[in-house]
Design an enzyme around this catalytic site. Structure first.
Site, PDB file in Angstrom:
ATOM      1  N   ARG A 105       0.884  -1.174   0.000  1.00  0.00           N
ATOM      2  CA  ARG A 105       0.000   0.000   0.000  1.00  0.00           C
ATOM      3  C   ARG A 105       0.913   1.212   0.000  1.00  0.00           C
ATOM      4  NH1 ARG A 105      -5.337   1.330   3.497  1.00  0.00           N
ATOM      5  NH2 ARG A 105      -6.104   0.008   1.813  1.00  0.00           N
ATOM      6  N   HIS A 132      -7.340   0.971  -6.425  1.00  0.00           N
ATOM      7  CA  HIS A 132      -7.552   0.088  -5.259  1.00  0.00           C
ATOM      8  C   HIS A 132      -8.255  -1.182  -5.747  1.00  0.00           C
ATOM      9  CE1 HIS A 132      -7.810  -1.200  -1.272  1.00  0.00           C
ATOM     10  NE2 HIS A 132      -8.686  -0.371  -0.753  1.00  0.00           N
ATOM     11  N   GLN A 135     -10.127  -3.874  -3.490  1.00  0.00           N
ATOM     12  CA  GLN A 135     -11.416  -3.404  -2.987  1.00  0.00           C
ATOM     13  C   GLN A 135     -12.533  -3.670  -3.995  1.00  0.00           C
ATOM     14  OE1 GLN A 135     -12.184  -1.715   0.079  1.00  0.00           O
ATOM     15  NE2 GLN A 135     -14.188  -2.349  -0.657  1.00  0.00           N
ATOM     16  N   ASP A 223     -17.202   7.416  -1.573  1.00  0.00           N
ATOM     17  CA  ASP A 223     -15.976   7.214  -0.788  1.00  0.00           C
ATOM     18  C   ASP A 223     -15.684   8.521  -0.069  1.00  0.00           C
ATOM     19  OD1 ASP A 223     -13.599   6.169   0.230  1.00  0.00           O
ATOM     20  OD2 ASP A 223     -12.490   6.339  -1.650  1.00  0.00           O
ATOM     21  N   CYS A 262     -16.268   1.709   0.437  1.00  0.00           N
ATOM     22  CA  CYS A 262     -15.118   0.848   0.749  1.00  0.00           C
ATOM     23  C   CYS A 262     -14.743   0.915   2.221  1.00  0.00           C
ATOM     24  CB  CYS A 262     -13.927   1.224  -0.124  1.00  0.00           C
ATOM     25  SG  CYS A 262     -13.280   2.875   0.150  1.00  0.00           S
ATOM     26  N   ARG A 290     -13.610  -8.553   1.454  1.00  0.00           N
ATOM     27  CA  ARG A 290     -12.172  -8.338   1.246  1.00  0.00           C
ATOM     28  C   ARG A 290     -11.419  -9.639   1.565  1.00  0.00           C
ATOM     29  NH1 ARG A 290     -10.079  -3.194   1.367  1.00  0.00           N
ATOM     30  NH2 ARG A 290      -8.218  -4.280   0.641  1.00  0.00           N
TER      31      ARG A 290
HETATM   32  N1  NVA Z   1      -9.905   6.795  -1.238  1.00  0.00           N
HETATM   33  C1  NVA Z   1      -9.517   6.299   0.068  1.00  0.00           C
HETATM   34  C2  NVA Z   1      -9.730   4.839   0.156  1.00  0.00           C
HETATM   35  C3  NVA Z   1      -9.416   4.253   1.510  1.00  0.00           C
HETATM   36  C4  NVA Z   1      -9.550   2.761   1.548  1.00  0.00           C
HETATM   37  C5  NVA Z   1      -8.075   6.661   0.334  1.00  0.00           C
HETATM   38  O1  NVA Z   1      -7.248   6.515  -0.562  1.00  0.00           O
HETATM   39  O2  NVA Z   1      -7.782   7.124   1.442  1.00  0.00           O
HETATM   40  N1   CP Z   2     -11.178  -0.153   2.360  1.00  0.00           N
HETATM   41  C1   CP Z   2      -9.923  -0.252   2.804  1.00  0.00           C
HETATM   42  O1   CP Z   2      -8.978  -0.496   2.059  1.00  0.00           O
HETATM   43  O2   CP Z   2      -9.794  -0.075   4.145  1.00  0.00           O
HETATM   44  P1   CP Z   2      -8.446   0.091   4.957  1.00  0.00           P
HETATM   45  O3   CP Z   2      -7.873   1.444   4.608  1.00  0.00           O
HETATM   46  O4   CP Z   2      -8.867   0.014   6.392  1.00  0.00           O
HETATM   47  O5   CP Z   2      -7.499  -0.992   4.573  1.00  0.00           O
END
Ligand code: NVA
Ligand code: CP
Length: 303
Positions: A105, A132, A135, A223, A262, A290
């Protein structure tokens, strides 16, 4: 495609492969429901690198590996040499000598691509600033469990044209459904993502209001207004206000439309409590999936 099976983005895989991963995830979910834990990953190790926070991704990957007999090592950037200037390429070379797969990540997509270029083992995208995919695999699984095939359906996105929206666009192209997005002018999905989707014949519609996006939709998705690493939080909250998913907006979708997010959700911003906790919301199934969808991904990568 290289011999190593990387799971980098939905737009890099063909529909048959995506379907195979989803089917595998669903079969492993059925096993899990029946109390079966086939030890598919016995002797295998997944290394996970986190350069951003996570609850679901971290836990679901770890639990998924362990349920199927595998092991996990979690590295946080700041506690590793990656955070002290060691290159992604060198990190990839070293981790490939220990691990059977690497999940990352991170912020820049280029780091993911570098990791994949230099790793001798599969690399999985656990979220970047641009996408992502894990997801959206879970989201497709969730939609189809509730409503059957997503092909030909209309998915509405109301909010920021962000990483999660991009992966929805990728999925729409590959799996043959319509995605209709309503985003403020300053927060539209990237032009290259839209151009590629158009080139590939995807039905990606950009509309000018949340109401227009949800009109007759089968699924409504949103989101957070401020993603990890985003700046200008106050500006974002202001321009995104008209895109909040509330009960009145849901009423513009089909009467049996589902709602997905998500997570983490910012209740009272992009979604109201009434929708999050309402009868159309499947956010907890989505979060659970997930675990199952990623078992499908891991199984494909490690095969
Ligand atoms: N768009 C959000 C998704 C979190 C799972 C982010 O990147 O923070
Ligand atoms: N939706 C998702 O990826 O959640 P986290 O940021 O908690 O991993």
């Amino acid at each position: 495609m290289s011999a190593v099976r990387h799971f980098l983005d939905i737009d890099q895989l063909d529909a048959g492969t995506l379907r195979g991963i989803l089917d595998r995830g669903s079969a492993l979910k059925a096993d899990w429901r029946n109390g079966e834990r086939p030890q598919l990953f016995a002797g295998k190790t997944l290394v996970m690198i986190f350069e951003k926070p996570s609850t679901r991704t971290r836990t679901s990957f770890q639990v998924g590996m362990q349920q199927l007999g595998g092991m996990v090592v979690v590295m946080n950037e700041k506690e590793s040499q990656l955070g002290q200037g060691e290159t992604v390429a060198d990190t990839a070379r070293v981790l490939s000598r220990y691990a059977d797969a690497i999940m990352i990540r991170t912020d820049a997509q280029t780091k993911l691509d570098d990791l994949a270029a230099y790793a001798g083992v599969p690399v999985i995208n656990g979220l970047t600033d641009e996408s992502h995919p894990c997801q959206i695999m879970a989201d497709i699984m969730t939609y189809e469990e509730h409503r059957g095939s997503i092909a030909g359906r209309v998915v509405a996105w109301s909010g920021d044209g962000n990483n999660v929206a991009n992966s929805w666009i990728h999925a729409a192209v590959k799996l043959g459904f319509t995605i209709r997005l309503a985003c403020p002018d300053s927060l539209q999905p990237p032009a290259d993502v839209l151009a590629r989707a158009a080139d590939e014949g995807g039905d990606v519609q950009i509309v000018d209001s949340a109401r227009a996006a949800v009109d007759g939709a089968d699924l409504v998705v949103t989101d957070t207004w401020v993603s990890m690493g985003d700046k200008n939080a106050e500006m974002r909250r202001q321009v995104l206000l008209p895109y909040q998913v509330d009960a009145a907006l849901m009423a513009g979708a089909k009467s049996d439309a589902l709602f997905m997010h998500c997570l983490p959700a910012h209740r009272g911003e992009e979604v109201t409590d009434e929708v999050m906790d309402g009868p159309q919301s499947v956010v907890w199934d989505e979060a659970e999936n997930r675990l199952h969808a990623q078992k499908g991904i891991l199984s494909w990568c490690l095969e």
